[in-house]
Motif scaffolding. Sequence first.
Motif: not given
Length: 394
Positions: A209-216, A244-248, A252-257
Amino acid sequence: MQLERVLIPRRVRGFDDGRPDAQAYDVRLDGDRVAAVSPADGPAQGMLLSALVDAHVHLDKNYTVGQVGAAQGDLFAAITRMAQARAHWSGPDLRARMTRALEDAWQSGTRAMRTHLDWNERDAPLSLGVFEALRDAWAGRIELQCVSLTPLDLFAGASAGEDIAREVARAGGVMGAFVYRNADLEPKLRRVFELARQNGLALDFHVDEGLHADANGLALIAELAVRMGMAGQVSCSHCCSLSVQPEAQAQATLAGCARAGLHLVALPTTNLYLQGAWDRTPVERGITRLREAAGHGLRGCIATDNVADGFYPYGSYDLLETFGLGVQVAHLAPATDWLDAITTSPARAMGLAWDGRIAPGCPADLVHLQARDEFELLGPTGRRRTVIRAGRPL
């Protein structure tokens, strides 16, 4: 009772007759069931939805903004203020505020809600007992579920985590945690999954719940859901950092979801309010990637989240208003193609007996809108409604 010449959006239809989206139907009700759905001649004069499902609310916090103030974009300030206010809550105060919310939701056409309850210590919060009493009192009107909203680090203590999981199971609830850039994230999340599996509990996370791209956290939760045999039993709300994460990386995260069968919940009101700059016009929108998720076959939910508290000082429990905001901020078009976000998708996420699809034999728990097309749907006139429960208008 008969409803004449209504649109039934395709994603809410429980039948496939091959007719176009603009086809109007006559819907006949018999007692508490839909008896027949028949194609009608002529243009539509309204729209029919199944009663709404709100998969993420906070009934314990609502209507407290007068006490705690508005956080104006500072999530952790809101958390601190709410913790201070919580020490002064009483059972009657909680019951009054929670009842006010349920009455608002009931009149707006909501049939089921999942509320997160702040659970910051080993012992169950005061709100749990109030919730259980209201769940019984509202049975047959609004189906209520609860989630323990617990700081992830609290589960690191073996006995505390076990006590929480056992009490959640006793209450028939769902186990949850707040996850955001925690140290040692993988073992802590794995512990939560182990507790859930041992106690037969589904999981529901506040995550990234934030806009840090490193939150994974979202990607790791999806991986653990598959690895630990809990695919389809996990909901993840907020997921703002995904935007805010890079498109790739995001894809990849959404494919895992999708592989994990995660239920993704977007919360446009609170996230637009809390995320992004407050010293200038914000560029970041703070809403997760609903459209990209759909590209992976993952149909997300839109939910209310906070109402009139420090996290979001405005709002109501009219889920159609929140839906309208989500449509605009995430560019969900045509709007009628996304009505599953407040009907069938949250019904699946909550495991409800009825998936919300309208067809002969389904419950006559419906919302009849004046809107005649997708454009009227977002306007105040189009959102005027008759709420029908068990075949009778409220």
